[in-house]
Structure formats: structure tokens, C-alpha cells
Design a protein around this motif. Structure first.
Motif, short mmCIF file in Angstrom:
data_model
loop_
_atom_site.label_atom_id
_atom_site.label_comp_id
_atom_site.label_asym_id
_atom_site.label_seq_id
_atom_site.Cartn_x
_atom_site.Cartn_y
_atom_site.Cartn_z
N MET A 1 0.87 -1.20 0.21
CA MET A 1 0.27 0.13 -0.06
C MET A 1 1.49 0.84 0.27
O MET A 1 2.42 1.63 0.90
CB MET A 1 -1.28 -0.50 1.01
N PRO A 2 0.74 2.11 -0.59
CA PRO A 2 1.78 3.90 -0.57
C PRO A 2 1.18 4.38 -0.14
O PRO A 2 0.27 4.27 0.46
CB PRO A 2 1.30 4.25 -1.86
N ALA A 3 2.47 4.93 0.61
CA ALA A 3 2.64 5.85 1.53
C ALA A 3 2.49 7.53 1.04
O ALA A 3 2.93 7.64 0.22
CB ALA A 3 3.35 5.80 2.71
N ILE A 4 1.61 8.39 1.85
CA ILE A 4 1.67 9.77 1.06
C ILE A 4 2.05 10.46 2.95
O ILE A 4 1.84 10.69 3.72
CB ILE A 4 -0.50 10.08 0.87
N VAL A 5 3.38 11.02 2.13
CA VAL A 5 4.33 11.88 3.18
C VAL A 5 4.04 12.99 2.64
O VAL A 5 4.68 13.94 1.39
CB VAL A 5 5.89 10.76 3.27
N GLY A 6 3.80 14.17 4.20
CA GLY A 6 3.78 15.42 4.17
C GLY A 6 5.39 15.78 3.81
O GLY A 6 6.05 15.10 3.84
N PRO A 7 5.59 17.03 3.96
CA PRO A 7 6.41 18.00 4.02
C PRO A 7 6.68 17.45 5.64
O PRO A 7 6.55 17.30 6.93
CB PRO A 7 6.03 19.79 4.80
N VAL A 8 8.64 17.81 5.70
CA VAL A 8 9.13 16.21 6.72
C VAL A 8 10.19 17.47 6.61
O VAL A 8 11.24 17.90 5.84
CB VAL A 8 10.01 14.78 6.29
#
Length: 72
Positions: free
Chosen positions: A1-8
Motif C-alpha cells: 500500500m503506498p504511503a503519502i508523506v507530507g512535509p518533513v
């Protein structure tokens, strides 16, 4: 399942693993060598170390002590 990563924002990573999203396996590798005198690695509240003569062999003739490049 793909992950959506915000600003880091990562300020410092020291001896750890940073993972984003899905991974099958994580296998961090490192190798180090420390040469210290007699009683130098002692830890505790009260340490009493009596060393009459302490000598370290700092001459290391090994070219590779712990190969980690091919151990994936």
C-alpha cells in the motif's frame, strides 16, 4: 500500500534509521573500532581503577576487520 508523506524536516540523524512508506526489510549496517587504555570504558557512580602499567597495541595490520559491503 503506498504511503503519502507530507512535509518533513530532519535536523539530525545520529545512529538511527529514517523510514518513509512501505519497506520489505530494513538492515542498517555499521562497523567501528575503538582503542582505549586500561579502565577507560568503566562507567558507574564510583570507580576506583589501579593500573601499574597499561599499554595499547595501536598498530593494526588488518586491512579489513569487518566487511559489511557485501552483506545485504
Amino acid at each position: 500500500m503506498p504511503a503519502i508523506v507530507g512535509p518533513v524536516q530532519i535536523i539530525t540523524v545520529s545512529g538511527g534509521v529514517v523510514q518513509f512508506g512501505d519497506t520489505f526489510f530494513i538492515s542498517p549496517k555499521s562497523a567501528s573500532k575503538t582503542i582505549s587504555g586500561s579502565g577507560a570504558g568503566n562507567t558507574g557512580g564510583f570507580i576506583l581503577t589501579n593500573n601499574a602499567i597499561s599499554a595499547n597495541n595501536t598498530l593494526d595490520t588488518n586491512l579489513v576487520d569487518q566487511p559489511i559491503s557485501g552483506n545485504n
